[in-house]
Design a protein around this motif. Structure first.
Motif, PDB file in Angstrom:
ATOM      1  N   SER A   1      -8.792   7.922   4.876  1.00 51.36           N
ATOM      2  CA  SER A   1      -8.462   8.053   3.445  1.00 51.36           C
ATOM      3  C   SER A   1      -9.724   8.223   2.592  1.00 51.36           C
ATOM      4  O   SER A   1      -9.715   8.986   1.623  1.00 51.36           O
ATOM      5  CB  SER A   1      -7.682   6.832   2.965  1.00 51.36           C
ATOM      6  OG  SER A   1      -6.449   6.742   3.636  1.00 51.36           O
ATOM      7  N   LYS A   2     -10.776   7.529   2.931  1.00 51.01           N
ATOM      8  CA  LYS A   2     -12.028   7.655   2.176  1.00 51.01           C
ATOM      9  C   LYS A   2     -12.657   9.028   2.357  1.00 51.01           C
ATOM     10  O   LYS A   2     -13.324   9.529   1.458  1.00 51.01           O
ATOM     11  CB  LYS A   2     -13.015   6.568   2.601  1.00 51.01           C
ATOM     12  CG  LYS A   2     -12.691   5.199   2.049  1.00 51.01           C
ATOM     13  CD  LYS A   2     -13.727   4.194   2.489  1.00 51.01           C
ATOM     14  CE  LYS A   2     -13.457   2.825   1.885  1.00 51.01           C
ATOM     15  NZ  LYS A   2     -14.448   1.830   2.321  1.00 51.01           N
TER      16      LYS A   2
ATOM     17  N   ILE B   1      -6.350   2.347  -0.773  1.00 54.87           N
ATOM     18  CA  ILE B   1      -7.471   1.894   0.067  1.00 54.87           C
ATOM     19  C   ILE B   1      -7.740   0.410  -0.156  1.00 54.87           C
ATOM     20  O   ILE B   1      -7.983  -0.346   0.794  1.00 54.87           O
ATOM     21  CB  ILE B   1      -8.721   2.755  -0.194  1.00 54.87           C
ATOM     22  CG1 ILE B   1      -8.482   4.179   0.322  1.00 54.87           C
ATOM     23  CG2 ILE B   1      -9.959   2.141   0.434  1.00 54.87           C
ATOM     24  CD1 ILE B   1      -9.525   5.198  -0.116  1.00 54.87           C
ATOM     25  N   HIS B   2      -7.669  -0.016  -1.414  1.00 56.31           N
ATOM     26  CA  HIS B   2      -7.910  -1.429  -1.724  1.00 56.31           C
ATOM     27  C   HIS B   2      -6.882  -2.340  -1.045  1.00 56.31           C
ATOM     28  O   HIS B   2      -7.243  -3.359  -0.451  1.00 56.31           O
ATOM     29  CB  HIS B   2      -7.894  -1.657  -3.237  1.00 56.31           C
ATOM     30  CG  HIS B   2      -8.000  -3.094  -3.616  1.00 56.31           C
ATOM     31  ND1 HIS B   2      -9.163  -3.823  -3.481  1.00 56.31           N
ATOM     32  CD2 HIS B   2      -7.071  -3.965  -4.086  1.00 56.31           C
ATOM     33  CE1 HIS B   2      -8.940  -5.069  -3.860  1.00 56.31           C
ATOM     34  NE2 HIS B   2      -7.686  -5.178  -4.233  1.00 56.31           N
TER      35      HIS B   2
ATOM     36  N   SER C   1       0.818  -1.217   0.000  1.00 56.39           N
ATOM     37  CA  SER C   1       0.000   0.000   0.000  1.00 56.39           C
ATOM     38  C   SER C   1       0.849   1.263   0.000  1.00 56.39           C
ATOM     39  O   SER C   1       0.390   2.320  -0.437  1.00 56.39           O
ATOM     40  CB  SER C   1      -0.950   0.010   1.198  1.00 56.39           C
ATOM     41  OG  SER C   1      -0.270   0.341   2.397  1.00 56.39           O
TER      42      SER C   1
ATOM     43  N   ALA D   1      -7.622  -2.511   2.528  1.00 55.92           N
ATOM     44  CA  ALA D   1      -8.838  -3.295   2.752  1.00 55.92           C
ATOM     45  C   ALA D   1      -8.534  -4.794   2.735  1.00 55.92           C
ATOM     46  O   ALA D   1      -9.070  -5.559   3.553  1.00 55.92           O
ATOM     47  CB  ALA D   1      -9.903  -2.949   1.715  1.00 55.92           C
TER      48      ALA D   1
ATOM     49  N   LYS E   1      -5.084   6.671  -4.892  1.00 58.96           N
ATOM     50  CA  LYS E   1      -5.747   6.589  -3.586  1.00 58.96           C
ATOM     51  C   LYS E   1      -6.646   5.350  -3.513  1.00 58.96           C
ATOM     52  O   LYS E   1      -6.683   4.658  -2.500  1.00 58.96           O
ATOM     53  CB  LYS E   1      -6.561   7.861  -3.350  1.00 58.96           C
ATOM     54  CG  LYS E   1      -7.251   7.915  -2.010  1.00 58.96           C
ATOM     55  CD  LYS E   1      -7.857   9.293  -1.814  1.00 58.96           C
ATOM     56  CE  LYS E   1      -9.249   9.189  -1.277  1.00 58.96           C
ATOM     57  NZ  LYS E   1      -9.873  10.485  -1.035  1.00 58.96           N
TER      58      LYS E   1
ATOM     59  N   ILE F   1      -8.186   3.565   6.641  1.00 54.82           N
ATOM     60  CA  ILE F   1      -9.117   3.417   5.521  1.00 54.82           C
ATOM     61  C   ILE F   1     -10.215   4.478   5.608  1.00 54.82           C
ATOM     62  O   ILE F   1     -10.510   5.160   4.616  1.00 54.82           O
ATOM     63  CB  ILE F   1      -9.714   1.992   5.473  1.00 54.82           C
ATOM     64  CG1 ILE F   1      -8.654   0.970   5.068  1.00 54.82           C
ATOM     65  CG2 ILE F   1     -10.902   1.936   4.499  1.00 54.82           C
ATOM     66  CD1 ILE F   1      -9.082  -0.470   5.218  1.00 54.82           C
TER      67      ILE F   1
END
Length: 118
Positions: free
Chosen positions: A115-116, A63-64, A53, A67, A59, A112
């Protein structure tokens, strides 16, 4: 120039070392191979995904990757709980490594969400 401290990277690396040592203990001292191998896979994947990551191109990719690290961390908690409830892990070891995994999971979730929202 000093590199900025990355707590999550450090914690996930230390966690991976603990997982590897636990795997060695379970496979040699307890002759347990199936559950411990699953834990080895998911527990070491957390840190690898966190490292990935750090080098993403977007971005969304960042995040993926986190996750997926979150899923692997939660899976690790499952295997740790299963090893404890099947009496492969004593309560002191279980509490210590389980708490460490939960702490890492909370940090990942927080990153996460942050970041979202940016």
């Amino acid at each position: 120039m000093s590199e900025k401290k990355n707590v999550l990277k450090d914690k996930s690396f230390s966690f991976a070392i603990r997982i590897i040592n636990l795997y060695k203990y379970l496979s040699t001292s307890k002759n347990e191979y199936v559950l411990s191998k699953q834990l080895l896979r998911s527990g070491t994947a957390v840190g690898a995904l966190i490292r990935e990551s750090q080098n993403t191109e977007s971005k969304a990719d960042f995040i993926h990757k986190l996750a997926v690290a979150q899923k692997e961390c939660d899976e690790s908690i499952y295997w740790i709980e299963l090893l404890y409830h099947t009496e492969y892990l004593p309560s002191t070891e279980f509490e210590s490594i389980n708490n460490e995994a939960i702490e890492i999971l909370k940090i990942i979730r927080s990153i996460i969400i942050t970041s979202k929202n940016k």
